[in-house]
Design a protein around this motif. Sequence first.
Motif, PDB file in Angstrom:
ATOM      1  N   MET A 123       0.828  -1.202   0.000  1.00  0.00           N
ATOM      2  CA  MET A 123       0.000   0.000   0.000  1.00  0.00           C
ATOM      3  C   MET A 123       0.872   1.266   0.000  1.00  0.00           C
ATOM      4  O   MET A 123       1.842   1.328   0.735  1.00  0.00           O
ATOM      5  N   ILE A 124       0.496   2.213  -0.848  1.00  0.00           N
ATOM      6  CA  ILE A 124       1.282   3.454  -0.902  1.00  0.00           C
ATOM      7  C   ILE A 124       0.641   4.486   0.036  1.00  0.00           C
ATOM      8  O   ILE A 124      -0.524   4.847  -0.151  1.00  0.00           O
ATOM      9  N   PRO A 125       1.373   4.957   1.035  1.00  0.00           N
ATOM     10  CA  PRO A 125       0.772   5.936   1.948  1.00  0.00           C
ATOM     11  C   PRO A 125       0.479   7.276   1.254  1.00  0.00           C
ATOM     12  O   PRO A 125       1.089   7.599   0.226  1.00  0.00           O
TER      13      PRO A 125
ATOM     14  N   CYS B  55       2.128   1.845 -10.698  1.00  0.00           N
ATOM     15  CA  CYS B  55       2.295   1.679  -9.244  1.00  0.00           C
ATOM     16  C   CYS B  55       1.043   2.176  -8.521  1.00  0.00           C
ATOM     17  O   CYS B  55       0.545   1.522  -7.599  1.00  0.00           O
ATOM     18  N   ILE B  56       0.548   3.335  -8.948  1.00  0.00           N
ATOM     19  CA  ILE B  56      -0.649   3.903  -8.306  1.00  0.00           C
ATOM     20  C   ILE B  56      -1.840   2.959  -8.526  1.00  0.00           C
ATOM     21  O   ILE B  56      -2.606   2.672  -7.599  1.00  0.00           O
TER      22      ILE B  56
ATOM     23  N   ILE C   1       4.533  -0.199  -4.968  1.00  0.00           N
ATOM     24  CA  ILE C   1       5.741   0.012  -5.783  1.00  0.00           C
ATOM     25  C   ILE C   1       6.575  -1.261  -5.639  1.00  0.00           C
ATOM     26  O   ILE C   1       6.982  -1.606  -4.523  1.00  0.00           O
ATOM     27  N   PRO C   2       6.807  -1.978  -6.737  1.00  0.00           N
ATOM     28  CA  PRO C   2       7.491  -3.279  -6.614  1.00  0.00           C
ATOM     29  C   PRO C   2       8.872  -3.159  -5.961  1.00  0.00           C
ATOM     30  O   PRO C   2       9.609  -2.203  -6.218  1.00  0.00           O
ATOM     31  N   ASP C   3       9.211  -4.150  -5.129  1.00  0.00           N
ATOM     32  CA  ASP C   3      10.513  -4.158  -4.439  1.00  0.00           C
ATOM     33  C   ASP C   3      11.656  -4.020  -5.443  1.00  0.00           C
ATOM     34  O   ASP C   3      12.600  -3.264  -5.244  1.00  0.00           O
ATOM     35  N   LYS C   4      11.555  -4.782  -6.522  1.00  0.00           N
ATOM     36  CA  LYS C   4      12.670  -4.819  -7.476  1.00  0.00           C
ATOM     37  C   LYS C   4      12.882  -3.454  -8.140  1.00  0.00           C
ATOM     38  O   LYS C   4      14.019  -3.040  -8.380  1.00  0.00           O
TER      39      LYS C   4
ATOM     40  N   MET D 142      13.705   6.094  -2.725  1.00  0.00           N
ATOM     41  CA  MET D 142      14.323   6.056  -1.391  1.00  0.00           C
ATOM     42  C   MET D 142      13.250   6.048  -0.311  1.00  0.00           C
ATOM     43  O   MET D 142      13.329   5.289   0.660  1.00  0.00           O
ATOM     44  N   GLU D 143      12.227   6.873  -0.496  1.00  0.00           N
ATOM     45  CA  GLU D 143      11.133   6.877   0.488  1.00  0.00           C
ATOM     46  C   GLU D 143      10.463   5.507   0.551  1.00  0.00           C
ATOM     47  O   GLU D 143      10.092   5.021   1.622  1.00  0.00           O
ATOM     48  N   SER D 144      10.316   4.890  -0.616  1.00  0.00           N
ATOM     49  CA  SER D 144       9.700   3.550  -0.658  1.00  0.00           C
ATOM     50  C   SER D 144      10.578   2.540   0.068  1.00  0.00           C
ATOM     51  O   SER D 144      10.078   1.653   0.760  1.00  0.00           O
TER      52      SER D 144
END
Length: 378
Positions: free
Chosen positions: A1-3, A46-47, A52-55, A81-83
């Motif tokens: 989940m994207i905050p 991604c949205i 957002i995929p780890d890779k 970086m935030e992810s």
Amino acid sequence: MIPEKLREKIEEIIDGCLECKSKPCMKNCIMLNEFGEDPKSILKECIAKNEIPDKLVYSCNMCNRCTIACPKDYKIQDIFMESRILKIKRNNGKSPMKGHRAIEAHQYLGYSNFFNTVNKAPKGNKTKRIFFPGCSLPSYNSKAVGNILDFLQEKYDGEIGSVLKCCGKPTKSLGQVEAFEKRYAAVQKAIDDTGAEEIIVACQSCYRVFKEHSPNQRVRSLWEILPELGLPEQTKEIGKDSDVVFGIHDSCSTRDNVEIQNGVRRILAQMGYKTEESVNTRGNTRCCGFGGMVMPANPEVAHAVITERGTEYKTDHIVSYCAACRESMENAGKDSVHILDLVFGDRYIKASAEKRSQGSVRQWINRFKSKKELNKRK
Ligand code: SF4
Ligand code: SF4
Ligand code: SF4
């Protein structure tokens, strides 16, 4: 989940992207091309997936090239970086990428007393400064570490000590903020305890870390200082009749630091070596492939970045001023030297070319030897 906050930053790029016809961001980034057509479509996906995929997140070299190329200065690396920081928090402080276990183990060992040392200036002198060689140089060339401390002690009337520790950049790069803060606090305390007002670093990533986190000390790069102090007498003009032309590889972590870049060129000029600039040099330099801890997460992309950088030079001989960059340039198929190999070496000629990269056991042995070299001079 994207905050929510991160989502807003991503949507700002999606909404504002000019969809440039020439795609300057994509032209400057191998890894983005692996994940899609352009940043807008990659981020839109991604949205849509709310993830957002780890890779994707761990394939960014954090090199800033896309931002420099973008007319809107979008900082795509900040999104990644935030992810990373979020993923680490959700994963109990660990990277979700299996390949990063090796980095985590490497960092753990790098902070053990066995490979660390803290020395005040010798003979009871005041410790005005400390030399901080970092960890990649000591893992590569322990003799150079000792030689450079000898040189600095002579030039600074013995008022310089040394600290062998890791600055924590790999921990920080993975997004492990809490672990980094804890580790960095220990590094800072060790330096503060010596009373040093200045830190001299031999690694560009250390330079950035200290500049950001040690406001009470003056941070200087060895590459600015060496030409000011004057090279060791036996080194001046040593490369005058050499048949080698060195391509200079600038570290991307200090792409905005002209003093360091000029310093390296002054050192090479004082030694008399002929040099060549690549098409992407100084502020426009490309990552060597090592940045952002991409290699263990996405080796295909890391190798592609390394290979691409190698093709940007006509000459077969590359000089770097970071031991990690040096290794990457060797992996790019070049004859690759660290600038200190030249400062403390014999005249370098084409016949001096050899493979210099060493396995990880050898590197840890070198690091231990570097500790001994520093301890000999306390
Ligand atoms: S910072 Fe570098 S690796 Fe990351 S997206 Fe931008 S150009 Fe690509
Ligand atoms: S360079 Fe910037 S504005 Fe242009 S397509 Fe890339 S992200 Fe969008
Ligand atoms: S920046 Fe890299 S080489 Fe320098 S001390 Fe930190 S981890 Fe080691």
